[in-house]
Every structure is written in C-alpha cells, then in structure tokens.
Enzyme design. Structure first.
Site, PDB file in Angstrom:
ATOM      1  CG  ASP A  44       2.527   0.068   6.625  1.00 43.61           C
ATOM      2  OD1 ASP A  44       2.579  -0.689   5.643  1.00 43.61           O
ATOM      3  OD2 ASP A  44       3.367   0.954   6.842  1.00 43.61           O
ATOM      4  CD  GLU A 212       8.676  -4.457   4.848  1.00 40.95           C
ATOM      5  OE1 GLU A 212       9.729  -3.960   5.270  1.00 40.95           O
ATOM      6  OE2 GLU A 212       7.932  -3.874   4.044  1.00 40.95           O
TER       7      GLU A 212
END
Length: 753
Positions: A44, A212
């Site tokens: 991420d 997401e």
C-alpha cells in the site's frame, strides 16, 4: 513596458542543452521490485518528494526486514531515495514501544497517505480495527504530532470500511478532500481549512466488489479516481487490479471509458494495471509520482508468484499472523493515451531492466551541497526540512550558469513572506524572458512572456486560503509553442492554480533558468530543468483472433455432441441455445458438486468465446466458461451475481475471472479458490473470451480474460497463470444458487493470430 496580445506560433521542439553542469550519475535503468535488497515487502505505498529534494515512501505495517533477521512487523515503515529506484530504510512512523495509548488493542495501521499542507506533512493512516487517523510533522520523517482519529471506525456516513484513505486539494478553491472506503464503496468528504478534520457531507462516488484504495488526481481539466478491486492479499491467488474513472468534479459522477458510472452495480472497465502472466500477481493500491521530466509513474505493490508469502510473523501486539503476503514496492511508467491512464501503454507490470525515471536535472540544484551550477545568486540559507535553499530580502533574479532550450520541464519550490516570487522558465536577458509568478498582491499565478521588452500576461487565481509563507512547487512544461504552468504543494497532481499560454513569435527558446523576486523576503529551492518527457507510445494491441476451429466449436443446433458431462445436469438444447438453469452446487475447495460440460482443447494457443444470456438476480449465481483440468485445478470466467457489502441485500453483476489450484506455500499443497479478478461490466447478454497461451519457459498455462456487452467492443482484463500439470478442457458451468437460467448461444474456438 507595453503589453500586447499573445500570438499563436510554433517553434522548435528539439531539446538542445548547452554546457550542463556536472551532476551525480542517475541510474539509467531499474528492475522491479524497486524495494529489493532494502525491505522484503512494502504494501500500500504512498510517496512524496520532500523539500530536501529526496523522495520518501510510506508503507503498511508489515514485517519488512525478515531477510535482515528481524521477524517483527514495523509500524508504517519509511523509505528514502534520491532517484525513485534506489531506496534506503530510514525508520518507522511509530516505534512499537511508542504506540498511542488510544489505539484499540490489536490495531495494525494500514495504507498511509502523505501530503504537504501549509508547511506540514500530513500523514493519514487506516486502522485495522476501524477508522482513519492523522499525524503531522515538519519533515517527511517527523517528529509526528498525533491528531487522533479523523474518521470513526463506524458511523462515518460511508457504508463500507473506514480504511484506504487519500487526501486531495482542489484547484481554485484550495479545498481539501478525503477519499476513503473499502469492501465495497468509496466515499469523499470535504475537510476543514487545515486538513485536520472532516467538515462536509459524505458522498458515495464509487462502488464495486472489493473496491478500495481510492487515489484522486487532476489532469487536463478532469479528475481521475484510481482504485483497486478484487482480492488484494492472497499470495499467488491475488487478483488485485487497478482501474480508473474520471469526472469534472472531485465529487463525481465518475465514469469509465465505456461510459459506465462508478456507482453502477457492476464490475467496471477502465483497467489501468492488471496481472499479465509474467510472475507478478495482484498489482494494486497505487499512488502516483512525477519525475523531473514530467513523466508520471504508478507506484504500487504486487506479489511474486514464486515467493508469495511469509511464514508466521509477530504483529506489534505480540500476536502471530500466518500466510501474510509479500507485497514489495513496484514502479512503472504511467501513460496517458486518448485521455485515459494506462501502465506501460497496456503492457502491465514490468520485469527486467526498464528505462529509469528522470531524477537529475540537466541544469539545476537542490542547494544542499552548495550552489551546484548557479552563478550570480541569492545567499544560501538552511533549515531542517529543505536543507540548503536560496534566500533574499531584496528585489532581483538568480540564474543558472548554463542555458537550456527546446521542450523542457522547469520547476522550483518557492515561497515569499512579502512581495512576489517567480520561477524563471527561460531568460536570455531582462528584455527576453518567461517568468511564472506567485503574485501575492494579485493573489494569482501570473505568467509573463517578455519579447524585446514587451510583456504579455496570463493568469489564474490562487485560493484565498493560499499560504504564501510555505513552500509551493511551481512547474512549467513547454512543448512546442504551448506552455503549461501550475502550482502545487507537493507535486501530487493536485494543482491549486494552472495557466496555459501559447507562446508568441520571438518568445525566448534558449536561456537560463532561475528565480526572481519583487522584493521582501523570498526563497527558492530545488530549481532545475530537464528535457520534457516524450509523448506516449500507441497502446499495446489486444490479441487478434485467427481462423475459427470448427472441431472445437459448437452452435448448439443439434444437441451436445462432442461434449462430456462431469456430473450430469438438467441442461437442454433448444432454439440454437444450450439452456441451463443454475444449480445449487459449487466448485470451490472441497465442495465439488457442480456439473461441468466439457470437451478437448486444440493443440497450441487458442481463444475460446461464448455468447451468454444470464438472468441472475440473487447472490452468487454464476455461469460461464471454464478451462478445466480437474475439480481443484481450473480457470473460470463467469457472469456472477455478488452481494454488495453494506448494501442491505443489494447485488452486483460482475465479470469474474477466478483460478483454483494448489497453494504452493502449504505442505502438502492444498487446493484453494482464487481471490478473483474482475473485468468489465456484464449485461443481460455478455460475450466472454479466454485467450490461452502456453508459457514454455515456465511450464505454465497463461490465460487472459476479455468481455463485451455488444460482441464488438471488448474490455481486456488480466491474466492468470496456472502451473501445467495435466491437460485442460474447454468447459461451461451454471451454478452456485438456483433461480437463474444461463443460455449459451455458442462456443467458438479460434487460433491466435
């Protein structure tokens, strides 16, 4: 000086550089993952160029240093690089011993985002126990001030998980926004003037299965919402895919290249990056960086199918986590083609040596080690964040020793406590120059083009909230006769003001760069010029069908001759269709009760296609194609109905591309269902394609999916690889839950052209 109207002319676009200063050699190539040799994993990722001229990357809490003998997780680790590809581990946002007391027990901070706002670095992070928190600091390494939760774990007004956030600052108004959401809705809300709290209504802007990782940028007047969908973190079975929609407002509505609204209850087209069968799976959760030439790069994580998981690791609370995926830091060129972003013109994640980002200027300096090729100059000052920088309290101009010409990107970090400060884009002499001003008196970005002593100007407003006392990056890109200039806080494609001009005849095309001030206290840093990035190549062509193979095709006009049933079903042939009600049966793990209608595949590479009418309305009903070896080894492409998380019974229609095979990291290997990929939107009638290629070098089946809602325009998705163990067969399925009917018009198999 007399002001005249701007004239539209062309001038040479060939970059010619005169007497460049000696600079440290930058890498000419790089190889993914760029974090190799530094950390084992870096999920991420978020990234920013600090005011010291270095790049900083921030990652999710993970065991980043197992190879160095450290089995424990690090809380929001930080890397630093001079060139975007050579990284050094420099610490963590939180030491394990310094976790905030207000964190709920078991919290693992995830998915940081980093921005520069009014002289402070704002780092937001998600909490595995729910909610989004904020810390701020004066440098990219802190020290950090804790602002607690700014989005609650529940009751935020967004029906999905309160994780995977990113900030955005809008043009003109300077308004700050926070984008967040996961499984299965993305939301946005306005923030206060200091970007420390939500103040606006919460607006849903996108929804889709496992959607997401929203990340918003602005380019060419449009807002682009990047996001990831499908399974992010299941080792070699991760189907994460980066997609995008665009809008004329940060609040949406965002639409895909085919015109679908990101709020539609379908899977989406607009694929930016997907697995391509080269050993990298699950590429996703992206950020964006721009190199010194103006080229954009997608920053993301992916999983090597050859080394996908850790063994058990210790989390910050002393617990044990098993089967954690290794997700190292990846970097690839982001091309903008026909108004849409795509990685490497559609080639997907890279392997092997690639041309490196431009990380040194032909002319320029960060002033951290002296003047660095600067002549008559303002004095050098120092501060903790920026390091060395140029500062003046009198009116005047500082210029590079060397001149530059041609198509260029020129940029600098500027600030002015009083008066106005400007970026000298090019100067031959005082009567022939181009300057982009942060004009404090007018509260505007002003571009002055002076030709033979006559100046023309163009401008756009700076936000009323603009903080002239903090650093802002002013960048100018000149291609031909077009000059585009914008102001950002942190080079993250969130310009607060932009000006585009057509340069008049005689505008200086060869000169020195620098900074200038009208008086008062002004400062400049990270001033430099580099050749402008080349225009993107054409998109990588999609697979082309060769001749149809009649022996492996069926129009369903005379029954199912040539097919074999695995577990008989109630399917019939009627009116030139195979009509097959969905079964209350499944092919997943140890539950292998569904019927499969199958037949041999041709020798060599091939494409198999079906036209499917499917009327599913209830969760998990599905029908479509399968390339089948056995009940625990297959690839399937289906029109699937899935429940929307937090949707109160609402369902999504998705094109689902799944894989089932043995998980290679278990002993003995056990069969598992894939975390699927999702392709474009299905419809009542959907065309499905699977393109098969044999990868002899790795002894793998490589299979790519595509879908269409009209049989003409196709959305090409990602590729699954399946280690070759036995022969595959072409198959059909209609399963999972009763109540729907699949109607297959045909199965056609083609050679690959």
């Amino acid at each position: 000086m007399r002001r005249i109207a701007l004239l539209c002319v062309l001038f040479s676009a060939t970059a010619v550089f005169v007497a460049p200063p000696t600079v440290a050699a930058a890498p000419s190539t790089y190889t993914n993952p760029v974090s190799a040799g530094t950390v084992d994993t870096f999920p991420d990722p978020a990234m920013i160029r600090g005011k010291d001229g270095l790049w900083y990357a921030y990652g999710t809490t993970n065991p980043i240093r197992v190879s160095a003998g450290d089995p424990n997780e690090h809380i929001l680790p930080i890397l630093r690089s001079p060139d975007l590809v050579s990284w050094t581990y420099v610490g963590d946002v939180y030491a394990v011993s310094a976790k905030p007391s207000w964190w709920p027990s078991g919290t693992r901070p995830w998915a940081p985002d980093i921005r520069y706002v009014d002289g402070q670095y704002h780092l937001t992070y998600s909490m595995s126990t729910g909610g989004i928190a904020l810390v701020t600091g004066p440098t990219p390494l802190g020290p950090w001030t804790d602002h607690g939760r700014i989005v609650p774990g529940s009751g935020s007004g967004c029906p999905s998980g309160s994780i995977d956030q990113a900030m955005y600052t809008d043009i003109g108004t300077g308004a700050h926004y926070l984008i967040w959401g996961s499984y299965d809705t993305i939301c946005v809300s306005r923030m206060n003037a200091t970007a420390t709290a939500l103040t606006g209504a919460v607006t849903q802007i996108a929804r889709g299965r496992r959607m997401e990782g929203g990340f918003l940028v602005r380019r060419d007047g449009m807002y682009y919402l990047f996001y990831s969908d499908a399974g992010c973190c299941d080792g070699a079975f991760s189907g994460y895919t980066v997609k995008v929609g665009r809008a004329s407002s940060p609040l949406g509505p965002f639409t895909t290249p085919s015109g679908r609204n990101l709020m539609d209850l379908t899977s989406k087209d607009g694929i930016v990056l997907a697995g391509n069968g080269n050993g990298w799976v699950g590429p996703g959760h992206n950020a964006i960086q721009t190199d010194l030439s103006g080229q954009d790069w997608l920053v993301y994580h992916a999983i090597a199918s050859s080394n996908p998981e850790f063994g058990p690791v210790t989390n910050p609370w002393g617990g044990t986590i098993s089967n954690l995926s290794r997700r190292p830091l990846m970097l690839d060129r982001l091309d903008w083609i026909d108004g849409w972003p795509v990685v490497r013109a559609g080639a997907g994640p890279s392997t092997g040596a690639q041309p490196a980002p431009v990380s040194t200027w032909t002319v320029g300096s960060s002033f951290n080690a002296g003047l660095g090729g600067w002549g008559t100059t303002w004095p050098i000052a120092t501060e903790t964040d920026a390091g060395g920088y140029l500062s003046t309290s009198t009116a005047g101009t500082t210029l590079s020793n060397a001149s530059v010409s041609g198509d260029l990107r020129v940029e600098g970090d500027l600030r002015a406590s009083t008066g106005s400060v400007g970026l000298v884009v090019s100067q031959a002499d005082a009567n022939n120059r181009i300057v982009a001003w942060i004009n404090r008196a007018q509260q505007r970005l002003v571009v002055d083009v002076t030709v033979a002593g006559m100046t023309t100007s163009a401008s756009s407003p700076l936000p009323a909230s603009f903080d002239y006392d903090s650093w802002h990056n002013v960048a100018a890109e000149r291609r031909g006769s077009t000059l585009v200039t914008w102001v950002t806080a942190d080079r993250l494609r969130d310009a607060v003001s932009t000006v585009t001009v057509t340069l008049p005849a005689g505008a200086v095309s060869s000169g020195r760069i620098g900074a200038t001030s009208t008086g008062g206290v002004a400062a400049a840093d990270n001033l430099g010029a580099a050749p402008l990035y080349p225009l993107p190549p054409a998109r990588v062509p999609n697979p082309v069908l060769g001749a149809q193979l009649p022996a492996y095709s069926d129009e369903f006009t005379t029954g199912t001759t040539g097919w074999t049933w695995l577990r008989a079903s109630a399917a019939t042939v009627s009116g030139g269709q195979l009509v097959w009600p969905t079964q209350a049966a499944e092919l997943v793990g140890g539950t292998n009760t569904a019927s499969v209608l199958h037949r041999p595949v041709p020798a060599g590479d091939f494409v198999v296609e079906t036209k499917l009418q499917f009327d599913g309305t209830a969760g998990n009903q599905q029908a479509g194609l399968v390339l089948y070896e056995n009940d625990n080894r297959f690839l399937k492409l289906t029109h699937t109905v899935l429940p929307l998380a937090g949707g109160g019974g609402t369902v999504l229609h998705v094109t689902e591309f799944g894989k089932e095979a043995e998980r290679p990291t278990t002993t003995p290997p056990t069969a598992v269902a894939s975390a699927p990929m999702f392709g474009g939107p299905p419809a009542l009638t959907t065309w499905l394609r699977l393109v098969y290629r044999y990868d002899a070098a790795n002894n793998e089946h490589d299979v790519r999916m595509a879908s269409s809602t009209d049989g003409v325009n196709w959305t090409w998705g990602g590729t699954w690889s399946l280690p070759r163990a036995g022969a595959l067969r072409i198959g059909l399925v209609s399963m999972n839950a009763t109540g729907a009917t699949a109607r297959f018009d045909y199965v056609r198999t083609y050679a690959v052209a």
